[in-house]
Design an enzyme around this catalytic site. Structure first.
Site, mmCIF file in Angstrom:
data_model
loop_
_atom_site.group_PDB
_atom_site.id
_atom_site.type_symbol
_atom_site.label_atom_id
_atom_site.label_comp_id
_atom_site.label_asym_id
_atom_site.label_seq_id
_atom_site.Cartn_x
_atom_site.Cartn_y
_atom_site.Cartn_z
ATOM 1 N N GLU A 168 3.441 4.687 -28.236
ATOM 2 C CA GLU A 168 3.898 5.506 -27.080
ATOM 3 C C GLU A 168 4.634 6.622 -27.603
ATOM 4 O O GLU A 168 5.667 6.264 -28.192
ATOM 5 C CB GLU A 168 4.138 4.943 -26.144
ATOM 6 C CG GLU A 168 3.940 5.453 -24.572
ATOM 7 C CD GLU A 168 4.217 4.707 -23.455
ATOM 8 O OE1 GLU A 168 3.592 4.630 -22.661
ATOM 9 O OE2 GLU A 168 5.516 4.259 -23.474
ATOM 10 N N ALA A 223 0.732 -1.395 -0.061
ATOM 11 C CA ALA A 223 0.011 0.073 0.031
ATOM 12 C C ALA A 223 0.824 1.180 -0.041
ATOM 13 O O ALA A 223 0.354 2.461 -0.285
ATOM 14 C CB ALA A 223 -0.980 0.075 1.035
ATOM 15 N N HIS A 272 -1.431 -7.299 -23.117
ATOM 16 C CA HIS A 272 -2.607 -6.149 -23.514
ATOM 17 C C HIS A 272 -2.924 -6.706 -24.969
ATOM 18 O O HIS A 272 -4.320 -6.665 -25.145
ATOM 19 C CB HIS A 272 -2.098 -4.800 -23.390
ATOM 20 C CG HIS A 272 -1.532 -4.441 -21.915
ATOM 21 N ND1 HIS A 272 -2.220 -5.315 -20.862
ATOM 22 C CD2 HIS A 272 -0.549 -3.886 -21.459
ATOM 23 C CE1 HIS A 272 -1.617 -4.784 -19.803
ATOM 24 N NE2 HIS A 272 -0.656 -3.913 -20.279
ATOM 25 N N GLY A 316 3.245 1.880 -1.969
ATOM 26 C CA GLY A 316 3.932 1.973 -3.358
ATOM 27 C C GLY A 316 3.076 2.750 -4.340
ATOM 28 O O GLY A 316 2.067 3.469 -4.087
ATOM 29 N N LEU A 342 -8.488 -4.724 -20.438
ATOM 30 C CA LEU A 342 -9.943 -5.555 -20.453
ATOM 31 C C LEU A 342 -10.881 -4.402 -19.854
ATOM 32 O O LEU A 342 -11.929 -4.989 -19.587
ATOM 33 C CB LEU A 342 -9.689 -6.746 -19.743
ATOM 34 C CG LEU A 342 -8.979 -8.070 -20.599
ATOM 35 C CD1 LEU A 342 -9.138 -9.274 -19.861
ATOM 36 C CD2 LEU A 342 -10.001 -8.052 -21.892
#
Ligand SMILES: NC(=O)c1ccc[n+]([C@@H]2O[C@H](COP(=O)([O-])OP(=O)(O)OC[C@H]3O[C@@H](n4cnc5c(N)ncnc54)[C@H](OP(=O)(O)O)[C@@H]3O)[C@@H](O)[C@H]2O)c1
Length: 647
Positions: A221, A21, A245, A23, A185
């Protein structure tokens, strides 16, 4: 998606425990997503009102310090209510006793209410997955309610490491307790692939080898590793983007219709499709790595950028690919012989994710001038579905045709709709037990089977990737790679120089009355000119003539149908910036005023003529189009006709 999912009601008790938590993921994505679900999104609360969030980390930290460090991105009028539901627990990941203490703390939080469900989010490095799963199982499972575990990619690095991870997690939890996230997704237009296919009549009959010539699944990108090169270098672009992905997009597009749209039946069809995909080897792959180049920021300014190897976090001499393309071959009845070109690259000329389906020419197409239809599902940015089809231009000649773009842009079709963040949807679906948008273990076995031999070969032989300049649209040699596989990749073609489909976005920004600034990030091509789409603010003046000014020189004109055009011999400003183009609507009442002064109607004489590259620092003059074929090398579907028709 599943009709059987159980939505938790107001009376249900849910505790979400976030390991790691402290991070980056928890801070940037998880806390803001939970706030949206509980307080801020339309239809909130979508989680039970009394959901508790427990942050778990190794460091000793006061709750207020933890909140100060990790919850800064939670903003909204209910922030203080939300923060009251957050607590912090210090413990180690590999100490079973700490999980016993966590369990006691959770029991106290849950109180004496009947059911008490627990959702554990493993936002920690994969090396810590196994011991955390084991310790949850031994000490911290819900006594009276569900215990579910959400895990993040990477799910291993190859078939072997995935098998290890899988046997650990499945040795502890059932498959229906494990939620493996692939945030693609949760993207609207990926989800829409199934709706478009199965809610309509027109798409499904076309998606097969008789109709489709090729499919491109593209991810680009316009940034490099930006200081995260150490992490990226461990994985490379194939593991980072393709095996997960892009393969998910492929599956949703190409699988057979499932018997039902629930997790079990979707997983079955996805797995069946992957089983029909041939295993990849180095021969099926093109690799690139970016070098120094240029990038244009949002305001249009061009900056020099360092190459991958110059990133101080990247190991010296690394051959890690930042660009990769593979051609997937599917051996099934529907897709046999149709190449699926998957490509992903960092530090390219734009940010883009889309699927481009190109249809086969048929015999009857020779009756009139035509070019292949294309159907585009754009995933980001500017989500939409675009269809390029050929139509008759108004006028005397039956054979005077033009490509036209049919355009379903989300922002126009669903203006103002709420676009949930990926982690909102994932947390919500995990809380309801709907696994249809998560990744199943059996499909991962197949996904790794397809990619592992290729990755092994790359790791073992360390092939030298083709260097491409930061900001290029594709590396040199990529066009040959496509051609050798019978794939026409327009973007790789030497004639390509501008985007295939312009974004449906206004690109002339009003600066003063009658003066607009042209945003050069949205350029189109037309018969040797550059076209700017008029802003919606100008829509009511669509019948007026517009004059584009470059400095004090008249350079272009309204050519109707919402486009304004300048010849592309216009000298460009520094870099490729068109920032000083201006529109003066009062000075161009009649087209005759500008015609003699410029060459809008004349295609450029020769590609060898020296011109400044238009997009991407890497484009060389020799790559500029000849503009002879097809009325000027346009892919631009909704470009208007600038040339007068001759009968
Ligand atoms: N960040 C993203 O955008 C993103 C995107 C996709 C996937 N992921 C995945 O999501 C997970 C979390 O990502 P993150 O970016 O938040 O990671 P992170 O900031 O590097 O680490 C998260 C927390 O894990 C703990 N941790 C760090 N190294 C550890 C180690 N060697 N052993 C045990 N615990 C360790 C630390 O918490 P304490 O020291 O407080 O215990 C740290 O605050 C990772 O699996 C990552 O691959 C992240």
């Amino acid at each position: 998606m599943s009709a059987t999912m159980k939505v938790l009601g107001a009376g249900d008790t849910l505790t979400i425990i976030i390991f790691g938590a402290t991070g980056d993921l928890a801070k940037r994505k998880l806390f803001p997503a939970l706030y949206q679900l509980m307080y801020a999104c339309p239809d909130a609360p979508l989680l039970p009102v009394m959901t508790r969030i427990v942050g778990y980390g190794r460091s000793a930290m006061k709750l207020e310090d933890f909140i100060g460090k990790q919850c800064g991105l939670v903003q909204g009028s209910n922030r203080s209510d939300f923060l009251k539901q957050v607590s912090y627990f210090q413990g180690k990941y590999d100490v079973e006793e700490d999980f016993g203490k966590l369990h006691a703390a959770l029991l106290e939080l849950e109180g004496s209410s009947g059911t008490a469900n627990r959702l554990f989010f493993l936002s920690i490095p994969p090396t810590a997955f196994a011991c955390v799963c084991k310790n949850i199982h031994l000490q911290a499972c819900a006594a009276n309610g569900f215990t579910r575990v959400i895990i993040e990619k990477p799910f291993g690095r190859d078939s072997r490491t995935f098998a290890e991870l899988n046997s650990t997690t499945l040795g502890i939890f059932r498959e229906d307790q494990i939620f493996r996230i692939d945030h693609y997704l949760a993207k609207e237009n990926v989800l829409n692939l199934l709706v478009a296919r199965f809610a309509n009549q027109i798409y499904e009959p076309l998606l097969n080898r008789h109709q489709v010539a090729q499919v491109e699944i593209v991810w680009k990108e316009d940034i490099g590793t930006e200081g995260r090169g150490g992490y990226f270098n461990e994985f490379g672009i194939i593991r980072d983007m393709m095996q997960n992905h892009l393969l998910q997009i492929f599956q949703w597009l190409a699988m057979e219709p499932p018997e039902r749209l629930d997790a079990e039946h979707i997983a079955k069809e996805k797995r069946r499709l992957l089983q029909a995909v041939r295993t990849l080897s180095l021969e099926d792959c093109f690799l690139g790595q970016y070098g120094p180049g240029h990038r244009k920021d949002k305001s249009g300014d061009v900056h020099a950028e360092v190459g991958y190897l110059e990133d101080s976090t990247v190991p010296a001499g690394s051959r890690c690919p930042t660009f990769a393309a593979v051609a997937l071959t599917v051996e099934n009845e529907r897709w046999r012989g149709v190449p699926f070109l998957m490509r992903a690259g960092k530090a390219l000329n734009e940010r883009l994710a889309e699927v481009v389906i190109t249809f086969k020419r048929q015999d009857y197409n020779s009756l009139v001038p035509s070019e292949p239809n294309q159907l585009v599902f754009r995933i980001q940015p500017d989500e939409g579905i675009f269809f390029k089809c050929i139509n008759k231009r108004p006028g005397w000649k039956q054979t005077n045709t033009a490509p036209v773009q049919m355009d379903m842009s989300y922002d126009r079709a669903f203006p103002g709709s709420y676009n949930a963040g990926a982690y909102e949807r994932m947390l919500l679906n995990a809380s309801t037990g709907d696994q249809s948008l998560f990744v199943g273990s059996e499909e991962l076995v197949e996904a790794w089977r397809i990619f592992t031999p290729l990755l092994d070969e790359i790791d073992a032989t360390q092939p030298l990737p083709v260097r491409y300049p930061f900001g290029a649209r594709a590396p040199d040699g990529f066009a040959n790679f496509c051609r050798a596989r019978g794939i026409v990749c327009e973007e790789a073609s030497e004639h390509y120089y501008l985007p295939k489909f312009i974004r449906g976005i206004p690109v002339l920004v009003q600066e003063a009355e009658d003066t607009w600034r042209a945003d050069n990030s949205k350029l189109g091509s037309h018969n040797g000119g550059l076209c700017f789409r008029k802003s919606t603010d100008m829509a009511d003046r669509a019948q007026e003539d517009f004059l584009l000014m470059y400095g004090t020189t008249t350079k272009g004109i309204d050519i109707g149908n919402n486009w304004v055009k300048v010849p592309y011999e216009v000298p460009l400003a520094t870099g490729n910036v068109f920032g000083s183009l201006r529109v003066d609507i009062n000075r161009a009442r009649s087209p005759s005023r500008w015609r003699p002064d410029n060459s809008v109607r004349d295609p450029p004489q020769s590609p060898a003529r020296s011109r400044t590259p238009l997009r991407g620092a890497s484009i060389q003059p020799a790559e500029l189009p000849t503009c002879k074929a097809k009325g000027g090398r346009d892919n631009f579907a909704d470009e208007p006709q600038a040339q007068a028709e001759t009968v």
